[in-house]
Design a protein around this motif. Structure first.
Motif, PDB file in Angstrom:
ATOM      1  N   ILE A  44      14.685  26.754 -68.573  1.00  9.84           N
ATOM      2  CA  ILE A  44      14.172  27.326 -67.324  1.00  9.84           C
ATOM      3  C   ILE A  44      14.420  28.823 -67.338  1.00  9.84           C
ATOM      4  O   ILE A  44      15.527  29.275 -67.619  1.00  9.84           O
ATOM      5  CB  ILE A  44      14.852  26.680 -66.106  1.00  9.84           C
ATOM      6  CG1 ILE A  44      14.533  25.185 -66.043  1.00  9.84           C
ATOM      7  CG2 ILE A  44      14.414  27.365 -64.804  1.00  9.84           C
ATOM      8  CD1 ILE A  44      15.297  24.445 -64.963  1.00  9.84           C
ATOM      9  N   ASP A  45      13.379  29.588 -67.039  1.00  7.66           N
ATOM     10  CA  ASP A  45      13.488  31.043 -66.929  1.00  7.66           C
ATOM     11  C   ASP A  45      13.355  31.409 -65.454  1.00  7.66           C
ATOM     12  O   ASP A  45      12.269  31.336 -64.880  1.00  7.66           O
ATOM     13  CB  ASP A  45      12.385  31.707 -67.756  1.00  7.66           C
ATOM     14  CG  ASP A  45      12.514  33.226 -67.785  1.00  7.66           C
ATOM     15  OD1 ASP A  45      13.329  33.764 -67.010  1.00  7.66           O
ATOM     16  OD2 ASP A  45      11.802  33.872 -68.582  1.00  7.66           O
ATOM     17  N   ALA A  46      14.493  31.790 -64.855  1.00  5.78           N
ATOM     18  CA  ALA A  46      14.502  32.127 -63.432  1.00  5.78           C
ATOM     19  C   ALA A  46      14.807  33.594 -63.207  1.00  5.78           C
ATOM     20  O   ALA A  46      15.284  33.986 -62.140  1.00  5.78           O
ATOM     21  CB  ALA A  46      15.522  31.251 -62.707  1.00  5.78           C
ATOM     22  N   ARG A  47      14.520  34.424 -64.208  1.00  8.12           N
ATOM     23  CA  ARG A  47      14.831  35.850 -64.085  1.00  8.12           C
ATOM     24  C   ARG A  47      13.906  36.563 -63.117  1.00  8.12           C
ATOM     25  O   ARG A  47      14.248  37.619 -62.595  1.00  8.12           O
ATOM     26  CB  ARG A  47      14.768  36.516 -65.460  1.00  8.12           C
ATOM     27  CG  ARG A  47      15.893  36.094 -66.406  1.00  8.12           C
ATOM     28  CD  ARG A  47      15.695  36.637 -67.791  1.00  8.12           C
ATOM     29  NE  ARG A  47      14.500  36.064 -68.421  1.00  8.12           N
ATOM     30  CZ  ARG A  47      14.081  36.380 -69.648  1.00  8.12           C
ATOM     31  NH1 ARG A  47      14.749  37.270 -70.356  1.00  8.12           N
ATOM     32  NH2 ARG A  47      13.007  35.804 -70.160  1.00  8.12           N
ATOM     33  N   LYS A  48      12.736  35.999 -62.865  1.00  2.00           N
ATOM     34  CA  LYS A  48      11.794  36.587 -61.920  1.00  2.00           C
ATOM     35  C   LYS A  48      11.581  35.622 -60.753  1.00  2.00           C
ATOM     36  O   LYS A  48      11.923  34.435 -60.850  1.00  2.00           O
ATOM     37  CB  LYS A  48      10.470  36.893 -62.625  1.00  2.00           C
ATOM     38  CG  LYS A  48      10.607  37.943 -63.732  1.00  2.00           C
ATOM     39  CD  LYS A  48       9.271  38.228 -64.398  1.00  2.00           C
ATOM     40  CE  LYS A  48       9.422  39.291 -65.490  1.00  2.00           C
ATOM     41  NZ  LYS A  48       8.132  39.575 -66.163  1.00  2.00           N
ATOM     42  N   PRO A  49      11.020  36.088 -59.659  1.00  2.00           N
ATOM     43  CA  PRO A  49      10.848  35.215 -58.483  1.00  2.00           C
ATOM     44  C   PRO A  49      10.087  33.925 -58.783  1.00  2.00           C
ATOM     45  O   PRO A  49      10.379  32.886 -58.191  1.00  2.00           O
ATOM     46  CB  PRO A  49      10.078  36.102 -57.499  1.00  2.00           C
ATOM     47  CG  PRO A  49      10.491  37.493 -57.858  1.00  2.00           C
ATOM     48  CD  PRO A  49      10.647  37.488 -59.344  1.00  2.00           C
ATOM     49  N   ASP A  50       9.116  33.984 -59.700  1.00  2.00           N
ATOM     50  CA  ASP A  50       8.367  32.776 -60.059  1.00  2.00           C
ATOM     51  C   ASP A  50       9.059  32.096 -61.230  1.00  2.00           C
ATOM     52  O   ASP A  50       9.031  32.578 -62.369  1.00  2.00           O
ATOM     53  CB  ASP A  50       6.925  33.133 -60.432  1.00  2.00           C
ATOM     54  CG  ASP A  50       6.138  33.678 -59.248  1.00  2.00           C
ATOM     55  OD1 ASP A  50       6.427  33.257 -58.108  1.00  2.00           O
ATOM     56  OD2 ASP A  50       5.265  34.538 -59.461  1.00  2.00           O
ATOM     57  N   VAL A  51       9.687  30.961 -60.954  1.00  2.00           N
ATOM     58  CA  VAL A  51      10.432  30.231 -61.974  1.00  2.00           C
ATOM     59  C   VAL A  51       9.459  29.638 -62.993  1.00  2.00           C
ATOM     60  O   VAL A  51       8.407  29.099 -62.648  1.00  2.00           O
ATOM     61  CB  VAL A  51      11.272  29.112 -61.328  1.00  2.00           C
ATOM     62  CG1 VAL A  51      11.960  28.266 -62.388  1.00  2.00           C
ATOM     63  CG2 VAL A  51      12.297  29.720 -60.383  1.00  2.00           C
ATOM     64  N   ILE A  52       9.838  29.742 -64.274  1.00  2.00           N
ATOM     65  CA  ILE A  52       9.007  29.242 -65.361  1.00  2.00           C
ATOM     66  C   ILE A  52       9.787  28.190 -66.151  1.00  2.00           C
ATOM     67  O   ILE A  52      10.967  28.366 -66.458  1.00  2.00           O
ATOM     68  CB  ILE A  52       8.575  30.380 -66.315  1.00  2.00           C
ATOM     69  CG1 ILE A  52       7.696  31.396 -65.569  1.00  2.00           C
ATOM     70  CG2 ILE A  52       7.835  29.828 -67.534  1.00  2.00           C
ATOM     71  CD1 ILE A  52       6.372  30.839 -65.078  1.00  2.00           C
ATOM     72  N   PHE A  53       9.099  27.084 -66.504  1.00  2.00           N
ATOM     73  CA  PHE A  53       9.654  26.057 -67.385  1.00  2.00           C
ATOM     74  C   PHE A  53       9.083  26.270 -68.784  1.00  2.00           C
ATOM     75  O   PHE A  53       7.851  26.228 -68.974  1.00  2.00           O
ATOM     76  CB  PHE A  53       9.299  24.662 -66.880  1.00  2.00           C
ATOM     77  CG  PHE A  53      10.003  24.275 -65.609  1.00  2.00           C
ATOM     78  CD1 PHE A  53      11.096  23.429 -65.630  1.00  2.00           C
ATOM     79  CD2 PHE A  53       9.574  24.781 -64.385  1.00  2.00           C
ATOM     80  CE1 PHE A  53      11.749  23.085 -64.458  1.00  2.00           C
ATOM     81  CE2 PHE A  53      10.216  24.442 -63.207  1.00  2.00           C
ATOM     82  CZ  PHE A  53      11.316  23.595 -63.243  1.00  2.00           C
ATOM     83  N   ASN A  54       9.959  26.520 -69.735  1.00  2.00           N
ATOM     84  CA  ASN A  54       9.544  26.748 -71.120  1.00  2.00           C
ATOM     85  C   ASN A  54       9.695  25.467 -71.935  1.00  2.00           C
ATOM     86  O   ASN A  54      10.768  24.850 -71.935  1.00  2.00           O
ATOM     87  CB  ASN A  54      10.398  27.844 -71.768  1.00  2.00           C
ATOM     88  CG  ASN A  54      10.150  29.199 -71.154  1.00  2.00           C
ATOM     89  OD1 ASN A  54       9.011  29.606 -70.968  1.00  2.00           O
ATOM     90  ND2 ASN A  54      11.217  29.910 -70.834  1.00  2.00           N
ATOM     91  N   TYR A  55       8.640  25.101 -72.639  1.00  2.00           N
ATOM     92  CA  TYR A  55       8.664  23.911 -73.479  1.00  2.00           C
ATOM     93  C   TYR A  55       8.341  24.272 -74.929  1.00  2.00           C
ATOM     94  O   TYR A  55       7.383  25.002 -75.194  1.00  2.00           O
ATOM     95  CB  TYR A  55       7.633  22.882 -73.006  1.00  2.00           C
ATOM     96  CG  TYR A  55       8.006  22.141 -71.749  1.00  2.00           C
ATOM     97  CD1 TYR A  55       8.754  20.962 -71.817  1.00  2.00           C
ATOM     98  CD2 TYR A  55       7.606  22.608 -70.507  1.00  2.00           C
ATOM     99  CE1 TYR A  55       9.091  20.276 -70.662  1.00  2.00           C
ATOM    100  CE2 TYR A  55       7.946  21.923 -69.343  1.00  2.00           C
ATOM    101  CZ  TYR A  55       8.686  20.757 -69.431  1.00  2.00           C
ATOM    102  OH  TYR A  55       9.020  20.082 -68.299  1.00  2.00           O
ATOM    103  N   LYS A  56       9.146  23.764 -75.841  1.00  2.05           N
ATOM    104  CA  LYS A  56       8.817  23.797 -77.259  1.00  2.05           C
ATOM    105  C   LYS A  56       8.443  22.371 -77.642  1.00  2.05           C
ATOM    106  O   LYS A  56       9.229  21.434 -77.445  1.00  2.05           O
ATOM    107  CB  LYS A  56      10.011  24.278 -78.081  1.00  2.05           C
ATOM    108  CG  LYS A  56       9.719  24.386 -79.573  1.00  2.05           C
ATOM    109  CD  LYS A  56      10.952  24.896 -80.324  1.00  2.05           C
ATOM    110  CE  LYS A  56      10.671  24.980 -81.818  1.00  2.05           C
ATOM    111  NZ  LYS A  56      11.889  25.442 -82.567  1.00  2.05           N
ATOM    112  N   LEU A  57       7.241  22.213 -78.186  1.00  2.00           N
ATOM    113  CA  LEU A  57       6.684  20.881 -78.404  1.00  2.00           C
ATOM    114  C   LEU A  57       6.296  20.661 -79.861  1.00  2.00           C
ATOM    115  O   LEU A  57       5.913  21.601 -80.556  1.00  2.00           O
ATOM    116  CB  LEU A  57       5.429  20.685 -77.548  1.00  2.00           C
ATOM    117  CG  LEU A  57       5.539  20.974 -76.042  1.00  2.00           C
ATOM    118  CD1 LEU A  57       4.150  21.000 -75.425  1.00  2.00           C
ATOM    119  CD2 LEU A  57       6.399  19.922 -75.376  1.00  2.00           C
ATOM    120  N   ALA A  58       6.387  19.415 -80.279  1.00  2.00           N
ATOM    121  CA  ALA A  58       5.768  18.977 -81.526  1.00  2.00           C
ATOM    122  C   ALA A  58       4.576  18.098 -81.144  1.00  2.00           C
ATOM    123  O   ALA A  58       4.714  17.174 -80.334  1.00  2.00           O
ATOM    124  CB  ALA A  58       6.745  18.205 -82.396  1.00  2.00           C
TER     125      ALA A  58
END
Length: 516
Positions: A44-58
């Motif tokens: 989870i990237d919560a450094r900015k007001p809009d939280v982002i979920f980061n996924y690394k996928l196969a």
């Protein structure tokens, strides 16, 4: 065909079922039926007001998704050559499991009780302020790691196979989510069953686990460890011993020192534990006004600042957790933190500690030689005991009062079950710690707006961050003076958490096996 993808989802997208596969299909130009996804990493990237979920996928196109890579080949070792393991924390547990794979019989000797019986002694220290010196939050089956947050993050990536340790935990009952999360944890409510399953694996394959078995002497002849004495009466012959007693087994350090077996003083860290309402940390980290979205976990933080040439930093941060009494002997107060798997307690706590350089900072303790850091540690724990009222009630102060040098007339609510006593920690703590903590808290308040608040208590003392003693070993992981003795894990000064201790346990098992 297998492809790797990285996809970022907004909080709104994360809440929508199937959005991850939809985004992957759009990127690949395929229908959703043509491929299967496997999540490799989620953060989870919560450094900015809009939280982002980061996924690394196969992405598996026309192929089956493979199972986990490690197969644990535990052999029947009931008639095999023994390796004795002292201590059944993470280092001892994984040393024993690795012995099974290598074809050697682990004989585990643990001073404390099994994980179920241990609960009574934890209740006693919390409710009755009664410390059992062999069964507490540090000693007993699973060691200090059993009743902890179960944080599995480690920087010791060069010391062993982290993924292998995670898959071993899954094999013994942990959720597969730990294989995915960037900062995985298990939770204090789930760890005991996993620990029990590991014990059952060891016994089922011919190993032995003995509880209430304390090592009280080492018998050494011609620089070779020949036997160990159990509970001051029974002598057991040994060939290879993995010493995995943890950073709080002071009697082992005293025993080695008394027998003039080489030890060295090691730098460590001490300080306090700070406790905030969790909604304050959520508000700071997620910019959410204290009402975090249900898909967001209780927020954590990591802080560090250099103050007067020493690091001041957060340690063992427990979101949605509680503070517990971690003393291992009467007459001392020690605090630690832990969290349940859901991290749903209304408080957030973290150790905030100051680096102690044993060669420069505690010269008044030189007479203790290699044990000078240990004795300094003990003195601070005794100070906490007396200033808290000579029970397991802990000395405490609002963090703003601590920094500004005022006694707190009242304290905030707390998760610490034995209770808090207002105390002038600003004047009680040694200057080398207290002055740096005061500056550190001010700086942390600048980095995290709202962190420095009268709504937070500090609780003393956080003193068991790592071992203040190093038990040396050579490149073969054997003690340089005593053949057959393999110092291991946090107690030896070679690990700093569940995963690094487990990896070191495996390495020591491999080293001990080579010696036969």
């Amino acid at each position: 065909m297998v492809k790797n993808l990285q996809i970022r989802l907004s909080l709104v997208e994360e809440a929508q079922k199937g959005s991850l596969k939809q985004r992957a299909a759009k990127y690949l130009g395929l229908s959703e039926a043509e491929f299967v996804l496997k999540i490799l990493r989620k953060s989870i990237d919560a450094r900015k007001p809009d939280v982002i979920f980061n996924y690394k996928l196969a992405v598996f196109i026309g192929e089956d998704v493979p199972s986990n890579t490690h197969i644990f080949d535990y052999k029947n070792v009931s008639k095999s050559r023994p390796v004795h393991i002292i201590g059944f924390g993470p280092a001892g547990m994984w040393a024993a499991l690795r012995c099974l794979e290598l074809g050697f019989k682990p004989i585990v000797l643990e001073r404390g009780k099994n994980v179920q019986d241990r609960r009574r002694d934890l209740k006693a220290i919390n409710q009755d302020h009664c410390v059992n010196e062999d069964s507490n939050y540090c000693f007993g089956e699973g060691g200090a790691g059993t009743y902890s947050d179960g944080k599995l993050y480690t920087r010791s990536l060069k010391r062993g196979d982290v993924r292998r340790i995670f898959e071993s935990l899954v094999h013994h009952g942990a959720t597969e989510q730990i294989l995915v999360d960037a900062h995985p944890h298990i939770g204090t409510n789930k760890l005991p069953k996993i620990v029990q399953n590991i014990r059952e694996t060891i016994i089922a394959h011919g190993g032995e686990v003995h509880f209430n078995t304390k090592i009280t002497d080492f018998v050494v002849r011609d620089n070779q460890l020949k036997s160990i004495v159990l509970n001051n009466k029974n002598e057991m012959e040994v060939e290879r011993v993995i010493l995995a007693t943890g950073h709080s087994a002071r009697d082992i350090f005293y025993l080695l020192d008394r027998k003039k077996i080489a030890l060295t003083a090691k730098s460590f860290a001490m300080g306090v534990r700070i406790e905030h309402p969790q909604h304050i940390i959520d508000s700071i980290q997620y910019n959410c006004g204290g009402q975090r979205h249900e898909l967001l976990p209780a927020a954590a933080y990591s802080l560090v600042e250099q103050v007067k040439g020493r690091g001041v930093y957060s340690f063992c941060m427990c979101p949605g957790g509680f503070i517990v009494p971690a003393a291992t002997a009467p007459g001392e107060v020690v605090v630690n933190g832990m969290s349940p798997s859901r991290r749903n307690n209304p408080f957030a706590n973290s150790g905030i500690v100051v680096e102690i350089n044993v060669d420069e900072d505690i010269r008044n303790y030189e007479r203790f030689g290699a044990l000078k850091g240990l004795e300094y540690q003990k003195d601070l724990e005794r100070l906490a005991f007396t200033s808290g009222g000579r029970t397991q009630v802990a000395p405490s102060q609002r963090v703003t009062d601590f920094v500004e040098g005022r006694i707190s007339t009242d304290l905030n609510p707390t998760s610490y079950q034995p209770g808090l006593q207002s105390a002038p920690l600003h004047s009680l703590l040694p200057r080398l710690i207290g002055s740096r903590l005061r500056k550190g808290f001010e700086e942390f308040g600048k980095k995290m707006k709202g962190y420095y608040t009268a709504e937070a208590n500090i609780v003393g003392v956080e003193s068991r961050t790592s071992s203040p003693v190093n038990i040396p070993r050579n490149k073969n992981l054997e003690h340089p003076e005593i053949k057959g003795l393999f110092p291991c894990g946090e107690g030896g000064g070679y690990a700093g958490g569940i995963v690094s201790a487990a990896m070191d346990g495996e390495r020591c098992a491999e080293a001990a096996a080579k010696g036969f």
